[in-house]
Design a protein around this motif. Sequence first.
Motif, mmCIF file in Angstrom:
data_model
loop_
_atom_site.group_PDB
_atom_site.id
_atom_site.type_symbol
_atom_site.label_atom_id
_atom_site.label_comp_id
_atom_site.label_asym_id
_atom_site.label_seq_id
_atom_site.Cartn_x
_atom_site.Cartn_y
_atom_site.Cartn_z
ATOM 1 N N GLY A 19 47.373 64.872 21.610
ATOM 2 C CA GLY A 19 48.573 64.099 22.075
ATOM 3 C C GLY A 19 48.548 62.909 21.161
ATOM 4 N N LYS A 20 49.797 62.202 21.045
ATOM 5 C CA LYS A 20 50.110 61.077 20.169
ATOM 6 C C LYS A 20 49.102 60.095 20.291
ATOM 7 N N ALA A 21 48.419 59.654 21.247
ATOM 8 C CA ALA A 21 47.467 58.736 21.180
ATOM 9 C C ALA A 21 45.885 58.911 20.292
ATOM 10 N N GLN A 22 45.774 60.504 20.522
ATOM 11 C CA GLN A 22 44.781 60.828 19.712
ATOM 12 C C GLN A 22 45.216 61.062 18.196
ATOM 13 N N ALA A 23 46.556 61.336 17.887
ATOM 14 C CA ALA A 23 46.999 61.527 16.534
ATOM 15 C C ALA A 23 46.932 60.067 15.816
ATOM 16 N N LEU A 24 47.271 59.125 16.534
ATOM 17 C CA LEU A 24 47.404 57.721 16.188
ATOM 18 C C LEU A 24 45.938 57.115 15.889
ATOM 19 N N GLU A 28 44.807 53.726 13.315
ATOM 20 C CA GLU A 28 44.399 52.629 13.874
ATOM 21 C C GLU A 28 42.937 52.225 13.103
ATOM 22 N N GLU A 29 42.048 53.343 13.204
ATOM 23 C CA GLU A 29 40.711 52.863 12.423
ATOM 24 C C GLU A 29 41.018 52.566 10.942
ATOM 25 N N ALA A 69 37.398 59.479 14.431
ATOM 26 C CA ALA A 69 38.793 59.707 14.997
ATOM 27 C C ALA A 69 39.489 61.102 14.309
ATOM 28 N N THR A 70 39.163 61.322 13.252
ATOM 29 C CA THR A 70 39.562 62.378 12.301
ATOM 30 C C THR A 70 38.946 63.711 13.012
ATOM 31 N N ASN A 72 37.714 64.095 15.871
ATOM 32 C CA ASN A 72 38.217 64.128 17.282
ATOM 33 C C ASN A 72 39.719 64.955 17.019
ATOM 34 N N LEU A 73 40.488 64.502 16.296
ATOM 35 C CA LEU A 73 41.782 65.030 15.957
ATOM 36 C C LEU A 73 41.752 66.473 15.785
ATOM 37 N N LEU A 74 40.763 66.991 14.669
ATOM 38 C CA LEU A 74 40.622 68.203 14.432
ATOM 39 C C LEU A 74 40.176 69.316 15.734
ATOM 40 N N ALA A 75 39.367 68.607 16.351
ATOM 41 C CA ALA A 75 38.999 69.354 17.524
ATOM 42 C C ALA A 75 40.037 69.595 18.531
ATOM 43 N N ALA A 76 40.987 68.535 18.765
ATOM 44 C CA ALA A 76 41.953 68.340 19.688
ATOM 45 C C ALA A 76 42.956 69.537 19.236
ATOM 46 N N VAL A 77 43.173 69.682 18.197
ATOM 47 C CA VAL A 77 44.135 70.659 17.702
ATOM 48 C C VAL A 77 43.404 72.246 17.556
#
Length: 101
Positions: A19-24, A28-29, A69-70, A72-77
């Motif tokens: 989602g957007k929060a994960q992508a942002l 942020e970091e 954070a990156t 985590n985003l890789l895992a999320a997609v």
Amino acid sequence: MTVDGYLLNLRTFREVEDGKAQALKPLEEAAEVFGAWQELDSMRRSPFFSAWRDMRDDLIDECLDTVQATVNLLAAVGATQGEVDDAIRRMDERNGSRGRL
């Protein structure tokens, strides 16, 4: 000083979401990395080595928060290790062709 690379073995968070929060979060970091670097840079000529060392540790911590954070985003997609390896190879090729490696 030249560093050939770093061996990073990071686990993803238990709960990740595409989602957007994960992508942002990496953005942020990364902004926090720049803020930590600014603090460190302001202390370059300081006689207080312990303060400089603490700020350097803060910068390193913020860098790793960005990497986390990156990841985590890789895992999320749903990126696989093979896809990440392929992307690293492509990145290395781009950086090599640009004279960076």
